[in-house]
Design a protein around this motif. Sequence first.
Motif, PDB file in Angstrom:
ATOM      1  N   SER A  36       0.752  -1.213   0.072  1.00 47.03           N
ATOM      2  CA  SER A  36       0.042   0.051  -0.035  1.00 47.03           C
ATOM      3  C   SER A  36       0.933   1.198   0.018  1.00 47.03           C
ATOM      4  N   VAL A  37       0.267   2.339  -0.359  1.00 46.55           N
ATOM      5  CA  VAL A  37       0.998   3.624  -0.536  1.00 46.55           C
ATOM      6  C   VAL A  37       0.024   4.690   0.357  1.00 46.55           C
ATOM      7  N   VAL A  38       0.392   5.265   1.712  1.00 47.68           N
ATOM      8  CA  VAL A  38      -0.324   6.077   2.210  1.00 47.68           C
ATOM      9  C   VAL A  38      -0.043   7.420   1.915  1.00 47.68           C
ATOM     10  N   LEU A  39      -0.908   7.887   1.376  1.00 55.19           N
ATOM     11  CA  LEU A  39      -0.888   9.497   0.993  1.00 55.19           C
ATOM     12  C   LEU A  39      -1.244  10.396   2.293  1.00 55.19           C
ATOM     13  N   ASP A  40      -0.231  11.062   2.776  1.00 56.29           N
ATOM     14  CA  ASP A  40      -0.330  11.844   4.084  1.00 56.29           C
ATOM     15  C   ASP A  40      -0.335  13.136   3.653  1.00 56.29           C
ATOM     16  N   GLU A  41      -1.628  14.059   4.105  1.00 58.72           N
ATOM     17  CA  GLU A  41      -1.456  15.585   3.771  1.00 58.72           C
ATOM     18  C   GLU A  41      -0.549  16.128   4.601  1.00 58.72           C
ATOM     19  N   GLY A  42      -0.233  15.730   5.589  1.00 61.73           N
ATOM     20  CA  GLY A  42       0.768  16.443   6.671  1.00 61.73           C
ATOM     21  C   GLY A  42       2.068  15.632   6.328  1.00 61.73           C
ATOM     22  N   LEU A 127       6.196  -3.304   3.020  1.00 60.52           N
ATOM     23  CA  LEU A 127       4.845  -3.087   1.901  1.00 60.52           C
ATOM     24  C   LEU A 127       4.242  -1.944   2.259  1.00 60.52           C
ATOM     25  N   VAL A 128       4.618  -1.143   3.143  1.00 60.75           N
ATOM     26  CA  VAL A 128       3.672   0.190   3.243  1.00 60.75           C
ATOM     27  C   VAL A 128       4.782   1.294   2.836  1.00 60.75           C
ATOM     28  N   THR A 129       4.342   2.160   2.284  1.00 62.33           N
ATOM     29  CA  THR A 129       5.135   3.361   1.395  1.00 62.33           C
ATOM     30  C   THR A 129       4.314   4.625   2.124  1.00 62.33           C
ATOM     31  N   LEU A 130       4.964   5.480   3.055  1.00 60.79           N
ATOM     32  CA  LEU A 130       4.348   6.625   3.445  1.00 60.79           C
ATOM     33  C   LEU A 130       4.836   7.763   2.630  1.00 60.79           C
ATOM     34  N   ALA A 131       3.850   8.413   2.241  1.00 55.34           N
ATOM     35  CA  ALA A 131       4.183   9.591   1.402  1.00 55.34           C
ATOM     36  C   ALA A 131       3.655  10.858   1.760  1.00 55.34           C
ATOM     37  N   PRO A 132       4.360  11.525   2.601  1.00 57.24           N
ATOM     38  CA  PRO A 132       3.937  12.726   3.483  1.00 57.24           C
ATOM     39  C   PRO A 132       3.938  13.836   2.454  1.00 57.24           C
ATOM     40  N   GLY A 133       3.298  14.950   2.773  1.00 49.00           N
ATOM     41  CA  GLY A 133       3.228  16.143   1.827  1.00 49.00           C
ATOM     42  C   GLY A 133       2.248  15.787   0.599  1.00 49.00           C
ATOM     43  N   SER A 134       1.454  14.706   0.560  1.00 46.06           N
ATOM     44  CA  SER A 134       0.764  14.262  -0.424  1.00 46.06           C
ATOM     45  C   SER A 134      -0.848  14.779  -0.342  1.00 46.06           C
ATOM     46  N   ARG A 135      -1.047  16.047  -0.486  1.00 46.82           N
ATOM     47  CA  ARG A 135      -2.555  16.433  -0.353  1.00 46.82           C
ATOM     48  C   ARG A 135      -3.179  16.081  -1.619  1.00 46.82           C
ATOM     49  N   ALA A 148      -4.477   8.598  -8.265  1.00 46.13           N
ATOM     50  CA  ALA A 148      -4.736   9.751  -7.505  1.00 46.13           C
ATOM     51  C   ALA A 148      -3.669  10.869  -7.823  1.00 46.13           C
ATOM     52  N   ARG A 149      -4.046  11.917  -7.827  1.00 43.81           N
ATOM     53  CA  ARG A 149      -3.029  13.167  -8.094  1.00 43.81           C
ATOM     54  C   ARG A 149      -2.930  13.599  -6.623  1.00 43.81           C
ATOM     55  N   ALA A 150      -1.771  13.614  -6.293  1.00 48.15           N
ATOM     56  CA  ALA A 150      -1.293  14.505  -4.787  1.00 48.15           C
ATOM     57  C   ALA A 150      -0.259  15.448  -5.148  1.00 48.15           C
ATOM     58  N   ARG A 151      -0.323  16.527  -5.140  1.00 44.84           N
ATOM     59  CA  ARG A 151       0.777  17.866  -5.089  1.00 44.84           C
ATOM     60  C   ARG A 151       1.434  17.433  -6.620  1.00 44.84           C
ATOM     61  N   GLY A 152       0.532  17.201  -7.443  1.00 45.52           N
ATOM     62  CA  GLY A 152       1.387  17.306  -9.083  1.00 45.52           C
ATOM     63  C   GLY A 152       1.767  15.825  -9.142  1.00 45.52           C
ATOM     64  N   THR A 153       1.683  14.891  -8.275  1.00 48.60           N
ATOM     65  CA  THR A 153       2.485  13.463  -8.498  1.00 48.60           C
ATOM     66  C   THR A 153       1.281  12.516  -8.646  1.00 48.60           C
ATOM     67  N   TRP A 154       1.318  11.714  -9.881  1.00 46.88           N
ATOM     68  CA  TRP A 154       0.285  10.688 -10.097  1.00 46.88           C
ATOM     69  C   TRP A 154       0.727   9.559  -9.276  1.00 46.88           C
ATOM     70  N   TRP A 155      -0.236   8.822  -8.429  1.00 49.61           N
ATOM     71  CA  TRP A 155       0.058   7.496  -7.911  1.00 49.61           C
ATOM     72  C   TRP A 155      -0.994   6.649  -8.598  1.00 49.61           C
ATOM     73  N   ARG A 156      -0.619   5.390  -8.696  1.00 43.70           N
ATOM     74  CA  ARG A 156      -1.440   4.524  -9.374  1.00 43.70           C
ATOM     75  C   ARG A 156      -1.575   3.297  -8.377  1.00 43.70           C
ATOM     76  N   GLY A 157      -2.838   2.704  -8.247  1.00 47.03           N
ATOM     77  CA  GLY A 157      -2.980   1.600  -7.502  1.00 47.03           C
ATOM     78  C   GLY A 157      -4.332   0.616  -8.025  1.00 47.03           C
ATOM     79  N   THR A 158      -4.575  -0.718  -7.255  1.00 47.67           N
ATOM     80  CA  THR A 158      -5.396  -1.558  -7.616  1.00 47.67           C
ATOM     81  C   THR A 158      -6.759  -0.759  -7.020  1.00 47.67           C
ATOM     82  N   HIS A 159      -6.865  -0.452  -5.874  1.00 46.03           N
ATOM     83  CA  HIS A 159      -7.854   0.470  -5.326  1.00 46.03           C
ATOM     84  C   HIS A 159      -7.292   1.658  -4.468  1.00 46.03           C
ATOM     85  N   LEU A 160      -8.186   2.438  -4.054  1.00 47.75           N
ATOM     86  CA  LEU A 160      -8.333   3.630  -3.085  1.00 47.75           C
ATOM     87  C   LEU A 160      -9.274   3.625  -2.044  1.00 47.75           C
ATOM     88  N   VAL A 161      -8.906   3.772  -1.116  1.00 46.08           N
ATOM     89  CA  VAL A 161      -9.510   3.967   0.312  1.00 46.08           C
ATOM     90  C   VAL A 161      -9.276   5.428   1.076  1.00 46.08           C
TER      91      VAL A 161
END
Length: 555
Positions: A36-42, A127-135, A148-161
């Motif tokens: 998983s990739v965790v998109l962290d706004e903070g 298996l966990v990727t933390l992505a801080p600053g990803s609003r 999912a686009r966060a701060r101009g970066t596109w992330w691709r995945g099987t599902h989003l929660v």
Amino acid sequence: MIAHSAPPPSAPVLVVGAGPVGLTLALALARLEVPSVVLDEGQGGEERRAARTVVLHPGTAALITRITGGGLTRLGLRWSGWRATRGRRTAFETRFDTTDSGPGAPLHLPQHALTGALRAAAEQERLVTLAPGSRLDSVEQDGTEVRARARGTWWRGTHLVGCDGARSTVRKLLDIRFPGRTAVERHAVATLRAELPWPGQGVLHRSPPWRSSAPFAGEVVARPLPDGAWRLDWLMPPPRDPAADLVTPDVLVTLVRETLAGWHGADLPPPYELLDTGVHTVHHRLARRWRRGRAFLAGDAAHLLGSLGGQGLEEGLRDAENLAWKLAFVLRGKAPESLLDTYQTERRAAVATRLRAADQALPILRGGGLRTYVPGTARAQDALLVDGHLGRGALGGPGGYGSSPLLPSPTDADVTVDTAPGEPVADVRVTAEDGSSSGLWELLGRCALSVVLVAPGTGVWERRHWAGAGIMPALAEAVRALPVPAELLVTEAYPGAPAHTVLLVRPDGRLVAALGGVRPAQLRAAAEAATGANLTVPSPSAPEPDAAERAAARS
């Protein structure tokens, strides 16, 4: 034995939000070998607020312990007991086993400590990727992936929660309504360090006998924390004039001093150190749908609740536990895509039931109506409140999935045990086929069903004496023949179960079926039902408002 292994999926699940629910989901997926990739706004971490705490009841505490590798107890305090007092009379008192082997004691800890433990575990998990600053800015999806686009970066995945809280960006981008009620209840909160007359016990005090100069002091709850700290909550009256109902520092200090003095039977309060204050506002909201295509909602993004001592965060943790194993089974090719539809079916119904119970109880508990004068009502009210605080009953319990489409049809092989199908199983001691022994809850959350044989006497004999005796060989063969991964376990006893009962348990600890003896055909049918083999649940469209929503709309 865990059969039918398969390589983990390479594409990750995208988790939006790095609070307790999002991190729990990511770690639960990792235990199931799903990245998983965790998109962290903070930028990581959580504000340290002593007045923001969490009560974890046995099931959710066990979940956090599993996915973090333990050490949770040192961050909080297991309550030694709970008491409810009305005026000067003790209406209810109970004691808990506070040892690590005693699952009955609730665990109370600061929320930032819980988040910190989860984040530390996530940082060590490959298996966990933390992505801080990803609003999050936008979400796109098709039949094969979600982007999912966060701060101009596109992330691709099987599902989003979306685990991004009450103001969820994911929910807004998915255009999902969030009806309900605002400010159902408000509580003034103070966390302080002091000595109270009931060390280690939680206290609910209604109608305290001392005279108060504060505008509200009719109900106060004290919950112990580590290091001699306590969280105190005073129920505030319904707002009349918001400006007049502001909780000023002077009002809170008055509440603290008068409450402590009253509990100690003195004119002046004992020494205390005020650590933090705040106002806790309870909202009741339920998202109209929890899934749109490959995107899901969980936690506060999907629901808000918390009346009567109930912890809304715990429901979010249950969301994560329910969804994680279903995603894993689908991504590993062990279940059809339609299994994911049952996440909304089960979890939304469970939360709606609690909301409905709270909506029915609040008018009785908070005053008014002829029921107030019915004899015995005070005792019934105290019982309702205690259930809410202790995580029991309709107001506080984990909720069952008795109407789940994942339950098998009844057969003549079924036996009755103390756990109903769809309810959480008891944490009995079990032995695996390799001879290792542990609590059943410790083994949950893996990409396998659990098949538990109730076999009295196995605990006093070495495994070599019983592994090949009696019905064990036939049961082992039946488990190996199942079409989904399964692990065979043996226990000395299970509440309400006769000898040779076979229990089938889901990865989230819910009972699927209890069978009398070795019944290969019925066991296979139950396993297929539990993983949605023949499921025909349509993808959720916007459902009609249920009873809880209609009640909220009328209020």
